[in-house]
Motif scaffolding. Structure first.
Motif, PDB file in Angstrom:
ATOM      1  N   VAL A  26      11.822  -4.033   7.143  1.00 50.17           N
ATOM      2  CA  VAL A  26      11.218  -3.552   5.910  1.00 50.17           C
ATOM      3  C   VAL A  26      11.962  -4.104   4.699  1.00 50.17           C
ATOM      4  CG1 VAL A  26      10.859  -1.487   4.499  1.00 50.17           C
ATOM      5  CG2 VAL A  26      10.216  -1.466   6.919  1.00 50.17           C
ATOM      6  N   GLN A  27      13.288  -4.105   4.746  1.00 57.26           N
ATOM      7  CA  GLN A  27      14.069  -4.609   3.622  1.00 57.26           C
ATOM      8  C   GLN A  27      13.864  -6.104   3.437  1.00 57.26           C
ATOM      9  OE1 GLN A  27      15.871  -2.700   1.384  1.00 57.26           O
ATOM     10  NE2 GLN A  27      15.761  -4.651   0.288  1.00 57.26           N
ATOM     11  N   GLN A  28      13.743  -6.840   4.534  1.00 54.77           N
ATOM     12  CA  GLN A  28      13.499  -8.281   4.430  1.00 54.77           C
ATOM     13  C   GLN A  28      12.137  -8.552   3.796  1.00 54.77           C
ATOM     14  OE1 GLN A  28      14.206  -9.214   8.605  1.00 54.77           O
ATOM     15  NE2 GLN A  28      16.000 -10.457   8.057  1.00 54.77           N
ATOM     16  N   VAL A  29      11.148  -7.753   4.133  1.00 53.86           N
ATOM     17  CA  VAL A  29       9.825  -7.915   3.522  1.00 53.86           C
ATOM     18  C   VAL A  29       9.927  -7.752   2.013  1.00 53.86           C
ATOM     19  CG1 VAL A  29       7.500  -6.957   3.332  1.00 53.86           C
ATOM     20  CG2 VAL A  29       8.565  -7.215   5.587  1.00 53.86           C
ATOM     21  N   LEU A  32      11.831 -10.771   0.499  1.00 52.65           N
ATOM     22  CA  LEU A  32      11.060 -12.008   0.485  1.00 52.65           C
ATOM     23  C   LEU A  32       9.916 -11.943  -0.527  1.00 52.65           C
ATOM     24  CD1 LEU A  32      11.056 -12.804   4.307  1.00 52.65           C
ATOM     25  CD2 LEU A  32      12.276 -14.025   2.502  1.00 52.65           C
ATOM     26  N   GLU A  33       9.390 -10.747  -0.777  1.00 50.78           N
ATOM     27  CA  GLU A  33       8.406 -10.612  -1.852  1.00 50.78           C
ATOM     28  C   GLU A  33       9.079 -10.864  -3.199  1.00 50.78           C
ATOM     29  OE1 GLU A  33       5.344  -7.349  -3.861  1.00 50.78           O
ATOM     30  OE2 GLU A  33       6.442  -6.831  -2.039  1.00 50.78           O
ATOM     31  N   ARG A  34      10.279 -10.319  -3.358  1.00 49.37           N
ATOM     32  CA  ARG A  34      11.011 -10.511  -4.615  1.00 49.37           C
ATOM     33  C   ARG A  34      11.342 -11.986  -4.837  1.00 49.37           C
ATOM     34  NH1 ARG A  34      16.251 -10.974  -5.126  1.00 49.37           N
ATOM     35  NH2 ARG A  34      16.606 -10.128  -3.034  1.00 49.37           N
ATOM     36  N   LEU A  35      11.624 -12.730  -3.764  1.00 49.60           N
ATOM     37  CA  LEU A  35      11.970 -14.145  -3.861  1.00 49.60           C
ATOM     38  C   LEU A  35      10.754 -15.045  -4.018  1.00 49.60           C
ATOM     39  CD1 LEU A  35      14.757 -14.301  -1.120  1.00 49.60           C
ATOM     40  CD2 LEU A  35      15.081 -14.547  -3.592  1.00 49.60           C
ATOM     41  N   GLY A  36       9.560 -14.467  -3.934  1.00 51.26           N
ATOM     42  CA  GLY A  36       8.357 -15.258  -4.132  1.00 51.26           C
ATOM     43  C   GLY A  36       7.760 -15.834  -2.873  1.00 51.26           C
ATOM     44  N   LEU A  38       6.210 -14.084  -0.654  1.00 47.60           N
ATOM     45  CA  LEU A  38       4.944 -13.367  -0.569  1.00 47.60           C
ATOM     46  C   LEU A  38       4.293 -13.279  -1.937  1.00 47.60           C
ATOM     47  CD1 LEU A  38       5.954 -10.309   1.654  1.00 47.60           C
ATOM     48  CD2 LEU A  38       5.021 -12.497   2.386  1.00 47.60           C
ATOM     49  N   PRO A  39       2.979 -13.317  -1.980  1.00 51.17           N
ATOM     50  CA  PRO A  39       2.314 -12.982  -3.248  1.00 51.17           C
ATOM     51  C   PRO A  39       2.561 -11.513  -3.558  1.00 51.17           C
ATOM     52  CG  PRO A  39       0.713 -13.179  -1.471  1.00 51.17           C
ATOM     53  CD  PRO A  39       2.015 -13.647  -0.910  1.00 51.17           C
ATOM     54  N   PRO A  40       2.617 -11.127  -4.814  1.00 49.45           N
ATOM     55  CA  PRO A  40       2.879  -9.726  -5.138  1.00 49.45           C
ATOM     56  C   PRO A  40       1.864  -8.801  -4.480  1.00 49.45           C
ATOM     57  CG  PRO A  40       3.007 -11.103  -7.101  1.00 49.45           C
ATOM     58  CD  PRO A  40       2.455 -11.967  -6.008  1.00 49.45           C
ATOM     59  N   ALA A  41       2.364  -7.734  -3.907  1.00 49.54           N
ATOM     60  CA  ALA A  41       1.476  -6.767  -3.268  1.00 49.54           C
ATOM     61  C   ALA A  41       0.734  -5.949  -4.320  1.00 49.54           C
ATOM     62  CB  ALA A  41       2.280  -5.844  -2.358  1.00 49.54           C
ATOM     63  N   ALA A  42      -0.503  -5.592  -3.988  1.00 48.70           N
ATOM     64  CA  ALA A  42      -1.242  -4.674  -4.850  1.00 48.70           C
ATOM     65  C   ALA A  42      -0.621  -3.287  -4.724  1.00 48.70           C
ATOM     66  CB  ALA A  42      -2.712  -4.649  -4.442  1.00 48.70           C
ATOM     67  N   ARG A  43      -0.973  -2.417  -5.633  1.00 48.89           N
ATOM     68  CA  ARG A  43      -0.472  -1.040  -5.608  1.00 48.89           C
ATOM     69  C   ARG A  43      -1.633  -0.081  -5.396  1.00 48.89           C
ATOM     70  NH1 ARG A  43       5.215  -0.142  -5.558  1.00 48.89           N
ATOM     71  NH2 ARG A  43       6.132  -2.097  -6.285  1.00 48.89           N
ATOM     72  N   SER A  44      -1.422   0.887  -4.523  1.00 54.40           N
ATOM     73  CA  SER A  44      -2.443   1.897  -4.278  1.00 54.40           C
ATOM     74  C   SER A  44      -2.434   2.918  -5.413  1.00 54.40           C
ATOM     75  CB  SER A  44      -2.191   2.585  -2.938  1.00 54.40           C
ATOM     76  OG  SER A  44      -0.945   3.255  -2.962  1.00 54.40           O
ATOM     77  N   GLY A  45      -3.331   3.867  -5.353  1.00 51.52           N
ATOM     78  CA  GLY A  45      -3.436   4.848  -6.413  1.00 51.52           C
ATOM     79  C   GLY A  45      -2.172   5.656  -6.610  1.00 51.52           C
ATOM     80  N   ASN A  46      -1.405   5.862  -5.549  1.00 47.81           N
ATOM     81  CA  ASN A  46      -0.164   6.630  -5.685  1.00 47.81           C
ATOM     82  C   ASN A  46       1.057   5.739  -5.938  1.00 47.81           C
ATOM     83  OD1 ASN A  46       0.184   5.416  -3.227  1.00 47.81           O
ATOM     84  ND2 ASN A  46       0.170   7.313  -2.023  1.00 47.81           N
TER      85      ASN A  46
END
Length: 261
Positions: A26-29, A32-36, A38-46
């Motif tokens: 989970v921390q690596q995910v 790796l998102e922070r490092l670019g 991964l494309p930025p994840a969308a955010r749910s309503g919460n």
């Protein structure tokens, strides 16, 4: 190639789902998102992250690319794949294949040169001291500049004889052999310190054998990197063609546990 991602390609996934599917923590995910990668994840309503299958493909592709070209180049390449056209993405991936093929060809040429040197080593002609080359002749034979030979001399890789009051360089057969090995190793990407260590071992009986072993290791490494790139192929295609936005987002409410962000 990676295993098919379970569920619809655009269904929303939690961080823990992406970690489980990709083999990362989970921390690596998150890292790796922070490092670019991964494309930025969308955010749910919460406010929780909502990933899709393309994020899983991107992580799997990153693993293969990192094995082929290193983590820094892999991050840069993935960023280009996400923002470029399909033709640009295909060209970028093809360039990696071409680069690996070029490295393999250089290592094979070095290996062939070493075998020729080994074949010469036991012949009477090789043991004679009559044959020698000037710096211009040796540079021409190796297809390098004379300044390159002088640099190798400064670094202790090749030691010529010196003759005449003008200190003109003369390379005997021992120096020619060393120069050919240096040219072969430098051509396959070995740095000066590594080449110096190899050349220093040539006075031993196993010197040529050790150099041959190093070149074979180089070829094995290139093969491993090529296979890593091939394994990343389907995931790279998914990164280029699949949308990153989920069609649905999930909202999880509970009083006992909190969803992984």
């Amino acid at each position: 190639m990676g295993e098919p991602v379970s569920g619809a390609e655009r269904a929303a996934l939690r961080t823990v789902d992406v970690a489980r599917e990709s083999g990362y923590s989970v921390q690596q995910v998150r890292d790796l998102e922070r490092l670019g990668v991964l494309p930025p994840a969308a955010r749910s309503g919460n406010g929780y992250r909502a990933y899709t299958a393309v994020h899983v493909h991107a992580l799997r592709a990153y693993r293969g690319l990192a094995g082929a070209v290193g983590p820094v180049a892999a991050r840069r390449l993935l960023a280009e794949l996400r923002t470029g056209t399909l033709a640009e993405a295909a060209a970028a991936i093809n360039e990696v294949h071409v680069r690996l093929a070029r490295e393999r060809d250089e290592a094979l040429r070095a290996q062939q040169a070493l075998r020729a040197i080994q074949a010469e080593a036991g012949t009477p002609e090789f043991e004679q001291d009559g044959d020698a080359m000037t710096i211009t002749e040796l540079a021409g034979a190796l297809h390098v500049r004379t300044s390159t030979l002088r640099f190798w001399e400064q670094e202790g890789l090749v030691t010529p004889e010196r003759v005449t009051s003008l200190r003109a360089r003369r390379y005997d057969l021992s120096a020619i052999r060393a120069a050919r090995i240096v040219a072969a190793l430098r051509g396959t990407g070995y740095g000066v310190p590594a080449v110096r260590e190899i050349v220093g071992s040539l006075h031993r009986l196993d010197g040529l054998g050790a150099t041959g072993h190093i070149l074979q290791q180089r070829l094995d490494q290139i093969a491993t990197r090529t296979v890593a790139l091939l394994r990343a192929g389907a995931d790279l295609a998914a990164v280029v063609t699949l949308p990153a936005e989920p069609t649905t987002t999930t909202t999880t409410t509970t009083t006992t546990t909190r969803p992984v962000r």
